[in-house]
Design a protein around this motif. Structure first.
Motif, PDB file in Angstrom:
ATOM      1  N   LYS A   1       4.380 -37.131  40.404  1.00  0.00           N
ATOM      2  CA  LYS A   1       4.447 -38.271  39.479  1.00  0.00           C
ATOM      3  C   LYS A   1       5.144 -39.451  40.141  1.00  0.00           C
ATOM      4  O   LYS A   1       4.745 -40.621  39.982  1.00  0.00           O
ATOM      5  CB  LYS A   1       5.191 -37.859  38.206  1.00  0.00           C
ATOM      6  CG  LYS A   1       5.235 -38.941  37.143  1.00  0.00           C
ATOM      7  CD  LYS A   1       5.921 -38.432  35.880  1.00  0.00           C
ATOM      8  CE  LYS A   1       5.963 -39.501  34.804  1.00  0.00           C
ATOM      9  NZ  LYS A   1       6.621 -39.012  33.557  1.00  0.00           N
ATOM     10  N   ALA A   2       6.168 -39.151  40.913  1.00  0.00           N
ATOM     11  CA  ALA A   2       6.881 -40.212  41.624  1.00  0.00           C
ATOM     12  C   ALA A   2       6.003 -40.853  42.700  1.00  0.00           C
ATOM     13  O   ALA A   2       6.065 -42.070  42.924  1.00  0.00           O
ATOM     14  CB  ALA A   2       8.157 -39.657  42.244  1.00  0.00           C
TER      15      ALA A   2
ATOM     16  N   TYR B   1      -4.840 -35.968  29.939  1.00  0.00           N
ATOM     17  CA  TYR B   1      -5.544 -36.285  31.177  1.00  0.00           C
ATOM     18  C   TYR B   1      -6.829 -37.065  30.900  1.00  0.00           C
ATOM     19  O   TYR B   1      -7.426 -36.989  29.818  1.00  0.00           O
ATOM     20  CB  TYR B   1      -5.884 -34.997  31.930  1.00  0.00           C
ATOM     21  CG  TYR B   1      -6.594 -33.969  31.072  1.00  0.00           C
ATOM     22  CD1 TYR B   1      -7.970 -33.957  30.934  1.00  0.00           C
ATOM     23  CD2 TYR B   1      -5.861 -33.011  30.366  1.00  0.00           C
ATOM     24  CE1 TYR B   1      -8.612 -33.034  30.121  1.00  0.00           C
ATOM     25  CE2 TYR B   1      -6.495 -32.085  29.550  1.00  0.00           C
ATOM     26  CZ  TYR B   1      -7.865 -32.102  29.439  1.00  0.00           C
ATOM     27  OH  TYR B   1      -8.496 -31.186  28.624  1.00  0.00           O
ATOM     28  N   ASN B   2      -7.244 -37.802  31.927  1.00  0.00           N
ATOM     29  CA  ASN B   2      -8.528 -38.500  31.926  1.00  0.00           C
ATOM     30  C   ASN B   2      -8.983 -38.590  33.381  1.00  0.00           C
ATOM     31  O   ASN B   2      -8.517 -39.440  34.142  1.00  0.00           O
ATOM     32  CB  ASN B   2      -8.391 -39.894  31.311  1.00  0.00           C
ATOM     33  CG  ASN B   2      -9.760 -40.526  31.043  1.00  0.00           C
ATOM     34  OD1 ASN B   2     -10.744 -40.178  31.674  1.00  0.00           O
ATOM     35  ND2 ASN B   2      -9.800 -41.458  30.101  1.00  0.00           N
ATOM     36  N   LEU B   3      -9.880 -37.680  33.752  1.00  0.00           N
ATOM     37  CA  LEU B   3     -10.308 -37.535  35.149  1.00  0.00           C
ATOM     38  C   LEU B   3     -11.830 -37.585  35.236  1.00  0.00           C
ATOM     39  O   LEU B   3     -12.524 -36.875  34.509  1.00  0.00           O
ATOM     40  CB  LEU B   3      -9.795 -36.205  35.719  1.00  0.00           C
ATOM     41  CG  LEU B   3     -10.324 -35.782  37.098  1.00  0.00           C
ATOM     42  CD1 LEU B   3      -9.836 -36.746  38.179  1.00  0.00           C
ATOM     43  CD2 LEU B   3      -9.890 -34.350  37.414  1.00  0.00           C
TER      44      LEU B   3
ATOM     45  N   GLU C   1      -5.193 -41.178  33.458  1.00  0.00           N
ATOM     46  CA  GLU C   1      -4.090 -40.617  32.662  1.00  0.00           C
ATOM     47  C   GLU C   1      -3.799 -39.208  33.143  1.00  0.00           C
ATOM     48  O   GLU C   1      -4.712 -38.395  33.335  1.00  0.00           O
ATOM     49  CB  GLU C   1      -4.442 -40.602  31.175  1.00  0.00           C
ATOM     50  CG  GLU C   1      -3.296 -40.097  30.294  1.00  0.00           C
ATOM     51  CD  GLU C   1      -3.646 -40.087  28.811  1.00  0.00           C
ATOM     52  OE1 GLU C   1      -2.731 -39.916  27.976  1.00  0.00           O
ATOM     53  OE2 GLU C   1      -4.845 -40.245  28.490  1.00  0.00           O
ATOM     54  N   PHE C   2      -2.524 -38.929  33.349  1.00  0.00           N
ATOM     55  CA  PHE C   2      -2.104 -37.576  33.742  1.00  0.00           C
ATOM     56  C   PHE C   2      -0.639 -37.435  33.374  1.00  0.00           C
ATOM     57  O   PHE C   2       0.263 -37.669  34.182  1.00  0.00           O
ATOM     58  CB  PHE C   2      -2.331 -37.335  35.232  1.00  0.00           C
ATOM     59  CG  PHE C   2      -2.560 -35.891  35.581  1.00  0.00           C
ATOM     60  CD1 PHE C   2      -3.723 -35.231  35.188  1.00  0.00           C
ATOM     61  CD2 PHE C   2      -1.623 -35.173  36.301  1.00  0.00           C
ATOM     62  CE1 PHE C   2      -3.939 -33.916  35.511  1.00  0.00           C
ATOM     63  CE2 PHE C   2      -1.830 -33.848  36.629  1.00  0.00           C
ATOM     64  CZ  PHE C   2      -3.003 -33.212  36.224  1.00  0.00           C
ATOM     65  N   ASN C   3      -0.410 -37.052  32.141  1.00  0.00           N
ATOM     66  CA  ASN C   3       0.948 -37.042  31.599  1.00  0.00           C
ATOM     67  C   ASN C   3       1.265 -35.672  31.009  1.00  0.00           C
ATOM     68  O   ASN C   3       0.441 -35.069  30.319  1.00  0.00           O
ATOM     69  CB  ASN C   3       1.086 -38.115  30.517  1.00  0.00           C
ATOM     70  CG  ASN C   3       2.495 -38.187  29.971  1.00  0.00           C
ATOM     71  OD1 ASN C   3       3.474 -38.212  30.723  1.00  0.00           O
ATOM     72  ND2 ASN C   3       2.622 -38.194  28.649  1.00  0.00           N
ATOM     73  N   LEU C   4       2.460 -35.187  31.272  1.00  0.00           N
ATOM     74  CA  LEU C   4       2.905 -33.897  30.769  1.00  0.00           C
ATOM     75  C   LEU C   4       4.036 -34.121  29.766  1.00  0.00           C
ATOM     76  O   LEU C   4       5.081 -34.687  30.101  1.00  0.00           O
ATOM     77  CB  LEU C   4       3.386 -33.009  31.917  1.00  0.00           C
ATOM     78  CG  LEU C   4       3.750 -31.569  31.561  1.00  0.00           C
ATOM     79  CD1 LEU C   4       2.521 -30.800  31.099  1.00  0.00           C
ATOM     80  CD2 LEU C   4       4.391 -30.870  32.767  1.00  0.00           C
ATOM     81  N   THR C   5       3.820 -33.677  28.530  1.00  0.00           N
ATOM     82  CA  THR C   5       4.825 -33.868  27.482  1.00  0.00           C
ATOM     83  C   THR C   5       5.888 -32.772  27.565  1.00  0.00           C
ATOM     84  O   THR C   5       5.767 -31.813  28.337  1.00  0.00           O
ATOM     85  CB  THR C   5       4.156 -33.845  26.104  1.00  0.00           C
ATOM     86  OG1 THR C   5       3.600 -32.548  25.867  1.00  0.00           O
ATOM     87  CG2 THR C   5       3.060 -34.889  26.011  1.00  0.00           C
TER      88      THR C   5
END
Length: 226
Positions: free
Chosen positions: A168-169, A93-95, A82-86
């Motif tokens: 992200k792309a 994140y989950n690293l 998970e690596f998402n920016l709101t």
């Protein structure tokens, strides 16, 4: 007149009277202690030079006998699920990082008294974890597994947001993991010093989401700065 001069010459001529020699008195002011101070200064300078030479020889002998080598750090795997920016700049994140620590020395052991792992994106710190301290023996390899999970507010400018959208792309993110250490060396029965090296690992981590991944992680060598 000639008789008078003759009588004067017969009596002897001693010239003008000579004044008695003047006595010289030595002042007890600031200049009188110069000799003693100069001797002390010269002694301390020689002592310092001697100590520096002895320490230099000891360090040289230590290096020739022990031949110390830098500890080597490699990230052999990194998993990002998970690596998402709101919209309010909150990073979710989950690293998980799998790192090896190699002690190549034959005579030196290492006490890792403090290990703090920090994760950065675009130079913005988004998480840090403390890892368990340990002792690493001669010519051995140890594994560290820092995990960064959660969400945190990060400050990203327009340029950083543009980079995030590009990554992200592509599905591959540039993440830096740094270790802040406090270590001691063990040589025989001696425990030497306290050092605070920093380890920097510049990672390219593919996102693995819903069982699909955008690439394969490549083993990365980390830089060690003492």
């Amino acid at each position: 007149m000639a008789d008078v001069e003759k009588q004067t010459l017969n009596k002897g001529y001693y010239g003008p009277s000579i004044p008695p020699p003047s006595r010289s008195y030595h002042s007890h002011g600031r200049g009188s202690g110069c000799g003693c101070c100069c001797c002390l200064l010269s002694f301390f300078l020689k002592l310092i030079v001697t100590v520096v030479v002895i320490v230099g020889i000891a360090v040289l002998l230590f290096w020739l006998i022990v031949r110390p080598n830098k500890v080597k750090f490699h990230v052999v795997d990194a998993s990002l699920t998970e690596f998402n920016l709101t919209s309010d700049n909150t990073l979710q994140y989950n690293l998980t990082v799998n790192m090896t620590v190699r002690n190549p020395n034959e005579r030196i052991g290492i006490y890792f008294d403090r290990i703090e792992a920090r994760a950065y994106y675009e130079d913005a710190l988004f998480d840090s974890v403390e890892l368990e301290r340990y002792y690493q023996g001669h010519k051995s390899t140890h594994t560290l597994n820092p995990e960064f999970t959660g969400q945190n507010s990060v400050s990203l400018g327009a340029s950083e947001l543009s980079d995030f959208n590009s990554e992200k792309a592509s599905g591959i993110y540039s993440i830096d993991v740094k270790l802040h250490l406090r270590i001691r060396f063990k040589l025989g029965i001696l425990k030497i010093g306290t050092f605070k090296p920093k380890v920097t690992c510049d990672l390219k981590v593919p996102l693995n989401s819903d069982g699909t991944t955008s690439g394969t992680f490549e083993t990365t060598k980390c830089d060690v700065d003492f």
